[in-house]
Design a protein around this motif. Structure first.
Motif, PDB file in Angstrom:
ATOM      1  N   UNK A  63       0.862  -1.183   0.000  1.00 40.11           N
ATOM      2  CA  UNK A  63       0.000   0.000   0.000  1.00 40.11           C
ATOM      3  C   UNK A  63       0.897   1.232   0.000  1.00 40.11           C
ATOM      4  N   UNK A  64       0.561   2.195  -0.857  1.00 34.54           N
ATOM      5  CA  UNK A  64       1.380   3.384  -1.034  1.00 34.54           C
ATOM      6  C   UNK A  64       0.661   4.587  -0.436  1.00 34.54           C
ATOM      7  N   UNK A  65       1.408   5.391   0.264  1.00 39.83           N
ATOM      8  CA  UNK A  65       0.882   6.650   0.788  1.00 39.83           C
ATOM      9  C   UNK A  65       1.497   7.778  -0.021  1.00 39.83           C
ATOM     10  N   UNK A  66       0.627   8.599  -0.599  1.00 36.74           N
ATOM     11  CA  UNK A  66       1.110   9.741  -1.369  1.00 36.74           C
ATOM     12  C   UNK A  66       1.266  10.938  -0.439  1.00 36.74           C
ATOM     13  N   UNK A  67       2.278  11.732  -0.706  1.00 34.72           N
ATOM     14  CA  UNK A  67       2.512  12.926   0.089  1.00 34.72           C
ATOM     15  C   UNK A  67       1.758  14.094  -0.548  1.00 34.72           C
ATOM     16  N   UNK A  68       0.954  14.785   0.249  1.00 36.99           N
ATOM     17  CA  UNK A  68       0.190  15.926  -0.256  1.00 36.99           C
ATOM     18  C   UNK A  68       0.848  17.217   0.195  1.00 36.99           C
ATOM     19  N   UNK A  69       1.038  18.104  -0.761  1.00 32.64           N
ATOM     20  CA  UNK A  69       1.640  19.405  -0.453  1.00 32.64           C
ATOM     21  C   UNK A  69       0.776  20.493  -1.075  1.00 32.64           C
ATOM     22  N   UNK A  70       0.572  21.558  -0.309  1.00 36.30           N
ATOM     23  CA  UNK A  70      -0.195  22.697  -0.805  1.00 36.30           C
ATOM     24  C   UNK A  70       0.726  23.582  -1.642  1.00 36.30           C
ATOM     25  N   UNK A  71       0.265  23.892  -2.841  1.00 33.24           N
ATOM     26  CA  UNK A  71       0.998  24.773  -3.749  1.00 33.24           C
ATOM     27  C   UNK A  71       0.099  25.929  -4.162  1.00 33.24           C
ATOM     28  N   UNK A  72       0.727  27.021  -4.547  1.00 36.40           N
ATOM     29  CA  UNK A  72       0.003  28.192  -5.041  1.00 36.40           C
ATOM     30  C   UNK A  72       0.285  28.333  -6.527  1.00 36.40           C
ATOM     31  N   UNK A  80       3.644  25.129 -19.994  1.00 35.27           N
ATOM     32  CA  UNK A  80       3.867  24.749 -18.596  1.00 35.27           C
ATOM     33  C   UNK A  80       3.075  25.683 -17.677  1.00 35.27           C
ATOM     34  N   UNK A  81       2.751  25.172 -16.486  1.00 39.50           N
ATOM     35  CA  UNK A  81       2.101  25.970 -15.453  1.00 39.50           C
ATOM     36  C   UNK A  81       3.036  25.990 -14.247  1.00 39.50           C
ATOM     37  N   UNK A  82       3.247  27.160 -13.675  1.00 37.89           N
ATOM     38  CA  UNK A  82       4.200  27.318 -12.581  1.00 37.89           C
ATOM     39  C   UNK A  82       3.450  27.377 -11.255  1.00 37.89           C
ATOM     40  N   UNK A  83       3.873  26.514 -10.305  1.00 37.04           N
ATOM     41  CA  UNK A  83       3.286  26.456  -8.970  1.00 37.04           C
ATOM     42  C   UNK A  83       4.401  26.646  -7.948  1.00 37.04           C
ATOM     43  N   UNK A  84       4.039  27.215  -6.776  1.00 39.60           N
ATOM     44  CA  UNK A  84       5.012  27.424  -5.716  1.00 39.60           C
ATOM     45  C   UNK A  84       4.568  26.686  -4.465  1.00 39.60           C
ATOM     46  N   UNK A  85       5.495  25.934  -3.856  1.00 39.05           N
ATOM     47  CA  UNK A  85       5.220  25.240  -2.606  1.00 39.05           C
ATOM     48  C   UNK A  85       4.960  26.291  -1.530  1.00 39.05           C
ATOM     49  N   UNK A  86       3.856  26.163  -0.795  1.00 41.06           N
ATOM     50  CA  UNK A  86       3.464  27.160   0.189  1.00 41.06           C
ATOM     51  C   UNK A  86       4.335  27.125   1.443  1.00 41.06           C
ATOM     52  N   UNK A  87       5.081  26.037   1.659  1.00 44.90           N
ATOM     53  CA  UNK A  87       5.912  25.928   2.864  1.00 44.90           C
ATOM     54  C   UNK A  87       7.343  26.404   2.635  1.00 44.90           C
ATOM     55  N   UNK A  90       9.589  26.679  -2.987  1.00 44.45           N
ATOM     56  CA  UNK A  90      10.188  26.106  -4.188  1.00 44.45           C
ATOM     57  C   UNK A  90       9.148  26.090  -5.300  1.00 44.45           C
ATOM     58  N   UNK A  91       9.591  26.354  -6.525  1.00 35.10           N
ATOM     59  CA  UNK A  91       8.673  26.364  -7.656  1.00 35.10           C
ATOM     60  C   UNK A  91       8.793  25.072  -8.444  1.00 35.10           C
ATOM     61  N   UNK A  92       7.636  24.602  -8.949  1.00 37.42           N
ATOM     62  CA  UNK A  92       7.628  23.447  -9.844  1.00 37.42           C
ATOM     63  C   UNK A  92       6.851  23.825 -11.098  1.00 37.42           C
ATOM     64  N   UNK A  93       7.250  23.244 -12.207  1.00 42.49           N
ATOM     65  CA  UNK A  93       6.554  23.443 -13.474  1.00 42.49           C
ATOM     66  C   UNK A  93       5.838  22.150 -13.835  1.00 42.49           C
ATOM     67  N   UNK A  94       4.551  22.255 -14.146  1.00 42.42           N
ATOM     68  CA  UNK A  94       3.766  21.093 -14.553  1.00 42.42           C
ATOM     69  C   UNK A  94       3.221  21.340 -15.949  1.00 42.42           C
ATOM     70  N   UNK A  95       3.196  20.296 -16.763  1.00 47.82           N
ATOM     71  CA  UNK A  95       2.628  20.389 -18.113  1.00 47.82           C
ATOM     72  C   UNK A  95       1.138  20.741 -18.027  1.00 47.82           C
ATOM     73  N   UNK A  96       0.645  21.539 -18.950  1.00 49.61           N
ATOM     74  CA  UNK A  96      -0.783  21.864 -19.005  1.00 49.61           C
ATOM     75  C   UNK A  96      -1.609  20.596 -19.156  1.00 49.61           C
ATOM     76  N   UNK A  97      -1.088  19.612 -19.923  1.00 51.16           N
ATOM     77  CA  UNK A  97      -1.795  18.344 -20.127  1.00 51.16           C
ATOM     78  C   UNK A  97      -1.949  17.581 -18.816  1.00 51.16           C
ATOM     79  N   UNK A  98      -0.969  17.713 -17.913  1.00 54.06           N
ATOM     80  CA  UNK A  98      -1.012  17.040 -16.611  1.00 54.06           C
ATOM     81  C   UNK A  98      -2.202  17.541 -15.798  1.00 54.06           C
ATOM     82  N   UNK A  99      -2.443  18.851 -15.852  1.00 54.60           N
ATOM     83  CA  UNK A  99      -3.558  19.448 -15.117  1.00 54.60           C
ATOM     84  C   UNK A  99      -4.866  19.167 -15.844  1.00 54.60           C
TER      85      UNK A  99
END
Length: 187
Positions: A63-72, A80-87, A90-99
């Motif tokens: 059984x796998x537990x996924x880690x949830x993080x709040x991003x803005x 690409x879409x740019x999100x920032x970790x609220x804690x 750090x910024x991450x880029x996600x493909x538009x297709x992913x969203x």
């Protein structure tokens, strides 16, 4: 974390055949002849494939537990879409297709939940509802008061939806992000 095959429940995420699966449907079967088993419909988290699998009580799965993080959500950058970790900011880029289609509902500063497995983003969850303005719709037709009548409208994000006849251009509405449906007028 290891678990027996008969303990798999709907919504559990397991590692099976060296990839991640979510249990969509589970059915405990106790045949008159032979041992009991759990018939599980699995959906691959990474590519969407489906698989029906039988798990006996003696089998173990991880059984796998996924880690949830709040991003803005910050801004789009090409495809690409740019999100920032609220804690830790750090910024991450996600493909538009992913969203996917939900990208139309992203607004500057919106808080979203990103699920990670081994530091790799697996899924994203937007708020259930957003407030959007009606950019274009047909004028109100007098006498059109049927309880279930709706008219087409284009929202400020470009998404088309159906709204009640009393809604006009410029009004702010609460929209369901899952299916783009009208919920109610915003206060």
């Amino acid at each position: 974390m290891k678990m027996n095959g008969n303990e798999i429940r709907q919504g559990n995420i397991i590692k099976h055949q060296d990839t991640l699966w979510v249990a969509v449907k589970c059915n405990a079967v106790k045949p008159g002849k032979g041992g009991a088993f759990n018939q599980v419909e699995l959906k691959n988290i990474l590519d969407g494939r489906k698989l029906n699998e039988r798990f006996r009580a003696a089998e173990t799965v991880e059984r796998v537990r996924l880690e949830q993080k709040t991003h803005t959500y910050l801004y789009p950058e090409g495809d690409m879409l740019v999100f920032m970790n609220s804690e830790n900011y750090e910024q991450i880029n996600l493909q538009s297709e992913f969203v996917g289609d939900a990208a139309a509902y992203l607004t500057d500063g919106m808080a979203v939940e990103v699920e990670f497995y081994e530091e790799r983003p697996i899924s994203i969850a937007l708020p259930d509802q957003v407030v959007l303005e009606v950019a274009d719709t047909e004028p109100v037709v007098k006498g059109q008061t049927a309880a279930n009548s709706f008219k087409p409208a284009t929202l400020s994000n470009g998404v088309r939806t159906a709204v009640p006849p009393f809604v006009g251009v410029g009004e702010r509405l609460i929209i369901n992000t899952e299916d783009g449906s009208y919920v109610k007028r915003a206060d």
